[in-house]
Design a protein around this motif. Structure first.
Motif, mmCIF file in Angstrom:
data_model
loop_
_atom_site.group_PDB
_atom_site.id
_atom_site.type_symbol
_atom_site.label_atom_id
_atom_site.label_comp_id
_atom_site.label_asym_id
_atom_site.label_seq_id
_atom_site.Cartn_x
_atom_site.Cartn_y
_atom_site.Cartn_z
ATOM 1 N N GLN A 29 0.773 -1.348 0.000
ATOM 2 C CA GLN A 29 0.027 0.024 0.191
ATOM 3 C C GLN A 29 0.893 1.165 0.108
ATOM 4 O OE1 GLN A 29 -3.621 0.286 -0.342
ATOM 5 N NE2 GLN A 29 -2.825 2.227 -0.942
ATOM 6 N N ALA A 30 1.787 1.211 0.877
ATOM 7 C CA ALA A 30 2.746 2.502 0.814
ATOM 8 C C ALA A 30 3.513 2.748 -0.417
ATOM 9 C CB ALA A 30 3.801 2.165 1.938
ATOM 10 N N ARG A 31 3.932 1.209 -1.157
ATOM 11 C CA ARG A 31 4.410 1.692 -2.397
ATOM 12 C C ARG A 31 3.487 2.207 -3.562
ATOM 13 N NH1 ARG A 31 4.542 -3.986 -5.067
ATOM 14 N NH2 ARG A 31 2.265 -3.250 -5.171
ATOM 15 N N ASP A 32 2.172 1.627 -3.464
ATOM 16 C CA ASP A 32 1.235 2.349 -4.405
ATOM 17 C C ASP A 32 0.883 3.662 -4.043
ATOM 18 O OD1 ASP A 32 1.287 -0.203 -5.795
ATOM 19 O OD2 ASP A 32 -0.600 -0.995 -4.596
ATOM 20 N N ASP A 33 0.919 4.045 -2.947
ATOM 21 C CA ASP A 33 0.702 5.726 -2.587
ATOM 22 C C ASP A 33 1.726 6.597 -2.984
ATOM 23 O OD1 ASP A 33 -1.512 4.780 -1.172
ATOM 24 O OD2 ASP A 33 -0.670 5.056 0.930
ATOM 25 N N ILE A 34 2.873 5.934 -2.937
ATOM 26 C CA ILE A 34 4.389 6.872 -3.373
ATOM 27 C C ILE A 34 4.109 6.879 -4.980
ATOM 28 C CG2 ILE A 34 6.619 6.811 -3.742
ATOM 29 C CD1 ILE A 34 5.943 7.649 -1.007
ATOM 30 N N ILE A 35 3.656 5.741 -5.468
ATOM 31 C CA ILE A 35 3.709 5.741 -7.124
ATOM 32 C C ILE A 35 2.642 6.465 -7.534
ATOM 33 C CG2 ILE A 35 3.218 4.266 -9.097
ATOM 34 C CD1 ILE A 35 4.979 1.761 -7.749
ATOM 35 N N GLU A 36 1.750 6.638 -6.903
ATOM 36 C CA GLU A 36 0.385 7.547 -7.400
ATOM 37 C C GLU A 36 1.045 8.942 -7.331
ATOM 38 O OE1 GLU A 36 -4.156 8.809 -6.084
ATOM 39 O OE2 GLU A 36 -3.173 7.134 -4.973
ATOM 40 N N THR A 37 1.505 9.181 -6.244
ATOM 41 C CA THR A 37 2.093 10.828 -6.065
ATOM 42 C C THR A 37 3.038 10.993 -7.135
ATOM 43 O OG1 THR A 37 1.732 10.533 -3.770
ATOM 44 C CG2 THR A 37 3.429 12.423 -4.694
ATOM 45 N N LEU A 38 4.019 9.876 -7.439
ATOM 46 C CA LEU A 38 5.140 10.151 -8.648
ATOM 47 C C LEU A 38 4.279 10.453 -10.075
ATOM 48 C CD1 LEU A 38 7.755 7.759 -7.381
ATOM 49 C CD2 LEU A 38 7.811 10.321 -6.896
ATOM 50 N N LEU A 39 3.510 9.656 -10.292
ATOM 51 C CA LEU A 39 2.731 9.742 -11.490
ATOM 52 C C LEU A 39 1.855 10.943 -11.842
ATOM 53 C CD1 LEU A 39 1.679 5.968 -12.167
ATOM 54 C CD2 LEU A 39 4.057 7.023 -12.565
ATOM 55 N N GLN A 40 1.667 11.696 -10.739
ATOM 56 C CA GLN A 40 0.587 12.715 -10.899
ATOM 57 C C GLN A 40 1.831 13.912 -11.320
ATOM 58 O OE1 GLN A 40 -0.631 13.374 -7.113
ATOM 59 N NE2 GLN A 40 -2.556 12.121 -7.210
ATOM 60 N N LEU A 46 19.218 20.961 -9.987
ATOM 61 C CA LEU A 46 18.152 19.832 -10.349
ATOM 62 C C LEU A 46 16.948 20.270 -11.078
ATOM 63 C CD1 LEU A 46 18.690 17.624 -7.045
ATOM 64 C CD2 LEU A 46 19.934 17.206 -9.177
ATOM 65 N N MET A 47 16.733 21.549 -11.299
ATOM 66 C CA MET A 47 15.551 22.112 -11.632
ATOM 67 C C MET A 47 15.428 22.055 -13.087
ATOM 68 S SD MET A 47 13.549 22.733 -9.039
ATOM 69 C CE MET A 47 14.379 21.191 -8.079
ATOM 70 N N GLY A 48 16.284 21.755 -13.788
ATOM 71 C CA GLY A 48 16.293 21.618 -15.208
ATOM 72 C C GLY A 48 15.730 20.556 -15.891
ATOM 73 N N GLY A 49 15.081 19.509 -15.193
ATOM 74 C CA GLY A 49 14.594 18.480 -15.783
ATOM 75 C C GLY A 49 13.090 18.786 -16.296
ATOM 76 N N ALA A 50 12.625 17.969 -17.105
ATOM 77 C CA ALA A 50 11.250 18.100 -17.671
ATOM 78 C C ALA A 50 10.317 18.228 -16.573
ATOM 79 C CB ALA A 50 10.823 16.916 -18.897
ATOM 80 N N ASN A 51 9.167 18.711 -16.876
ATOM 81 C CA ASN A 51 7.951 18.781 -16.084
ATOM 82 C C ASN A 51 7.481 17.468 -15.928
ATOM 83 O OD1 ASN A 51 7.677 21.442 -15.964
ATOM 84 N ND2 ASN A 51 6.126 21.627 -17.625
ATOM 85 N N GLY A 52 7.278 17.111 -14.470
ATOM 86 C CA GLY A 52 6.884 15.698 -14.195
ATOM 87 C C GLY A 52 8.104 14.874 -13.490
ATOM 88 N N SER A 53 9.386 15.526 -13.451
ATOM 89 C CA SER A 53 10.314 15.115 -12.962
ATOM 90 C C SER A 53 10.205 14.953 -11.227
ATOM 91 C CB SER A 53 11.537 15.792 -12.916
ATOM 92 O OG SER A 53 12.220 15.656 -14.393
#
Length: 817
Positions: free
Chosen positions: A172-183, A294-301
């Motif tokens: 569940q913790a893994r899925d919660d983090i991944i959901e945040t990362l994909l947003q 580190l701010m030079g990455g594409a949006n969504g990094s």
């Protein structure tokens, strides 16, 4: 760390040796030569302490040398404190309002006798310090400059690979983090998500699960794994990121300018995921320098940070941190048997399964602890070995470098030295004890663990900052607020860590036959009812005890008057005597001889009727807790001579508190007057409490009014008045303006005051801009609030409830709107 536990003790002693009072005594009595020799030798010893601390595990002779040094330092502290006690005694004797009878009462000894005795003690200390200083040259120790980057033990570098089949209970913790990362996050091209928790709870494991998940692989163009660990230096971190981004290239020969250009080029326009594992640095400047690159990455990094520090999470995070929860008991069981039996054999041996369940409960949901104990029992089928693991404290079991206590010890090693001593002291509490922030701070202060380099800093504020730092670093958990104080607990494994690091400092006396090392100076009695009437033989030969403490969750205390009398007569260097919930009728008159005593609790003693007036000889006393002493007839008549009191909690059967008593305690910061059923009037010289910061008046059912000079408490920040059914807070006509309100409250609580009809404006006249918390509750006859209170409705911590007659409740109106 480099600023070691003993290093801090040496610093504290050197600071005391330089005190003005000691300098004056030494000059007047011809002791300056001994004093200067002690200081010079201690400075030389302190210079090599950092090196000695690192070598102690490799050389038993250095270990013994350090233990001897610690004893000498503590004995030196006792001698210096004795001079400070004498200064306080002389202040009382010389005060203009003392009679000859009072001067005799406070005269402990002939001045010539005191001078001779202290001169002899100081000479003995000098000889012992000389001997220790001479020995140091035999160990080849080198002077070391104060350096926060030296750690006694370092965690191995982590990597990104994981076998997901070995991880249990983190889906569940893994899925919660991944959901945040994909947003996607509006306005930010790079988001930073911190994962926070104590060592061994599985932060790195969770980060690995996320990093290797297929959903992540398809979403991000670039994945980077960096173990930062304790050294957060910009060039080193950049090199680690670049090493993760590409293989076959060397970056170690590059200068910082070339490194930063290379990093920005590597990330430019790419949607990346960067894991920064095991971050310790709480320096926002260092993170700011790296973040810019580190701010030079594409949006969504995205960047995921794992840390044990809430402070790191606050500095680095752009979204709320994930505070990783403990593993459920069922998941812990599955993990344990997977380690011990590969998940199979427990089905064949029900006895081992039952013992295993009891072992797992010791781990309290920390996966690394489960793995450590499960691995210790791998392929072991002898029930006696399982029972040995079950019946012993984790800190006593042999462990490898990557096991749970080694992981937790890193957290301890990263503490500054002043926090190491404070944390170690917490080992006197039993497991699952609910600590109180104010109680803890005053225990630290009593033992000299809270130090101020600025006379404008309040010791209480510094101590509360220490407490918050330990909270931020995950040493305490399960927080809640009660009575204006913060309550919390230590996880059992953190408690085991405290026991491990303080084996020769603190000891829990569980049985009367328990053997206790002579070096132990702080003793707690978690089972006071099991103690014999007399002092146990194991304590008879100890004379340097600083703490006697007996609180437990069963509200049992020490009841033997013989035991208490022996403690008082035997332990002359006590700083803390906590007899909470004790049940005895007579406190020995010899209590007045404990001139070092700074903390005395008789809280909850329902039998004691009178206190010996000799208690007023305790000029060093800072905390006196007499709350819920239901039978106490009156306070000692000479309480005004307890000139160092900072915290006073009283329950008394008096009808009034006389002038010339509490009102003379000019250093008082906290005053609690509670459960005084007969009390009708408070003392009329309250204006003398010029440093009082918190005042609590509760369950005083006969109290009719407050003295008008309460408005002169210029330092007052918190005022709480609860359950005083006959108290009228309106001042008599003319009194409103006789004393203008001089305080600026930050917190005001009024609860269950049926006589409160009109809100007294004097309470908040000077506090409209300073007030942060206001609670008015259960005042069933309150009809109207002044306009300035109505304007405070927007404050986040304003509560007005259960006041049915109130016509202009701003909280209710805000809810209706």
């Amino acid at each position: 760390m480099a600023d070691s536990f003993l290093f801090n003790v040496a610093q504290s002693v050197l600071r005391k040796l330089g005190s003005l009072a000691l300098q004056e005594f030494s000059l007047a009595w011809g002791l300056e030569s001994d004093l200067e020799k002690i200081k010079d030798n201690l400075k030389v010893i302190k210079a090599v302490l950092l090196d000695a601390e690192q070598l102690r595990s490799q050389n038993p002779r250095i270990e013994v040398w350090l233990e001897n040094l610690k004893e000498v330092l503590y004995d030196t502290e006792d001698v210096v404190d004795e001079f400070e006690c004498e200064v306080l005694r002389r202040q009382v004797v010389k005060s203009g309002n003392t009679t000859r009878k009072v001067r005799r009462f406070f005269s402990r000894s002939n001045p010539l006798t005191f001078r001779f005795r202290m001169g002899h003690k100081l000479k003995q200390i000098r000889e012992r310090v000389d001997e220790i200083a001479a020995l140091k040259s035999k160990f080849g120790l080198t002077e070391r400059i104060f350096d926060r980057n030296i750690i006694h033990g370092e965690r191995e570098m982590t990597h990104s690979f994981i076998d997901a089949s070995n991880v249990i209970g983190r889906e569940q913790a893994r899925d919660d983090i991944i959901e945040t990362l994909l947003q996607s996050v509006d306005g930010e091209n790079v988001s930073i998500i911190p994962i926070v928790g104590i060592g061994g709870i599985g932060k790195t494991t969770l980060a690995k699960l996320v990093y290797n998940d297929q959903r992540i692989a398809t979403h991000f163009e670039l994945k980077l794994w960096v173990c930062v660990s304790d050294v957060f230096e910009l060039d080193k971190v950049i090199i680690k990121i670049l090493d993760s981004a590409s293989t076959g290239q060397r970056y170690t020969d590059m200068g910082i300018d070339q490194l930063q250009r290379t990093l920005r080029q590597a990330l430019n326009g790419k949607k990346y995921l960067l894991i920064l594992d095991d971050v310790w640095s709480e320096d926002p400047r260092k993170w700011g320098e790296l973040k810019t690159l580190l701010m030079g990455g594409a949006n969504g990094s995205k960047i995921v940070v794992t840390t044990r520090s809430q402070r790191v999470a606050e500095i680095m995070g752009t979204v709320s941190a994930l505070n990783l929860s403990l593993l459920s008991h069922q998941h812990c069981l599955s993990l344990f048997f997977k380690c011990a039996f590969k998940g199979q054999q427990e089905k064949q041996n029900p006895n081992l399964k039952k013992i295993g369940e009891e072992i797992v409960r010791k781990c309290k949901g920390v996966p690394l602890a489960v793995i450590t104990l499960g691995s210790l029992l791998y392929s072991v089928t002898d029930e006696r070995e399982w029972e040995f693991i079950r019946d012993n404290e984790i800190w006593k079991l042999e462990q490898k470098e990557d096991d749970i206590l080694a992981a937790l010890r890193l957290s301890y090693e990263h503490l500054p030295s002043y926090l190491k001593r404070c944390f170690a002291y917490c080992s006197i509490f039993p497991k699952d004890y609910e600590m109180d922030d104010i109680e803890l701070v005053y225990l630290w202060i009593a033992n000299g663990l809270v130090q101020s380099s600025n006379e404008n800093q309040e010791l209480e504020d510094i101590g509360l900052r220490y407490f918050k730092e330990l909270c931020s670093r995950c040493f305490f958990q399960d927080f809640f607020e009660y009575g204006g104080n913060v309550k919390c607990q230590m996880h059992d494994l953190i408690h085991d860590l405290a026991l491990l690091v303080t084996q020769n400092e603190c000891s829990m006396v569980r049985t009367s036959t328990q053997q206790i090392p002579k070096s132990v100076r702080h003793r707690s009695f978690p089972y006071p009812q099991s103690l014999p009437n007399d002092l146990p033989e194991s304590l008879q030969n100890l004379d340097r005890v600083r703490t006697i403490w007996s609180i437990n969750e069963r509200h049992e205390g020490i009841s033997s008057e013989v035991f208490i009398k022996k403690c008082v007569s035997r332990f002359q260097y006590m700083r803390v005597l906590d007899l909470t919930y004790s049940r005895f009728e007579v406190l020995p008159t010899s209590i007045g001889d404990l001139k070092h005593l700074k903390y005395l609790s008789l809280f909850g003693n329902g039998l004691i009727r009178r206190l010996p007036n000799s208690i007023c000889k305790l000029q060093s006393l800072q905390v006196l807790l007499l709350g819920k002493c239901w039978s106490l007839e009156e306070l000692p008549k000479d309480i005004k001579y307890m000139i160092n009191l900072r915290f006073l909690w009283i329950t008394t059967n008096q009808k009034y508190l006389p002038t010339g008593g509490i009102g003379c305690l000019k250093f008082l910061r906290f005053l609690v007057i509670g459960w005084c059923d007969n009390l009708e009037y408070l003392f009329e010289d309250m204006q003398g409490l010029k440093m009082l910061r918190r005042l609590f008046v509760c369950f005083c059912r006969s109290l009719t009014s407050l003295p008008q000079n309460i408005k002169c408490l210029m330092a007052l920040e918190t005022l709480c008045i609860h359950e005083c059914e006959n108290l009228d807070l309106i001042m008599e006509e003319g009194e409103e303006n006789q004393y203008p309100t001089q305080f600026s409250l930050q917190k005001l609580e009024l609860r269950n005051l049926p006589k409160l009809v009109e809100f007294p404006q004097w309470l908040i006249r000077g506090s409209t801009n300073s007030l942060k918390v206001m609670k008015v509750e259960g005042c069933r006859n309150l009809r109207e609030l002044p306009e300035c209170v109505q304007n405070m409705a927007s404050l986040p911590e304003v509560q007005i409830k259960y006041c049915p007659q109130l016509n202009n409740n701003p909280i209710r109106k805000a809810g209706e709107n």
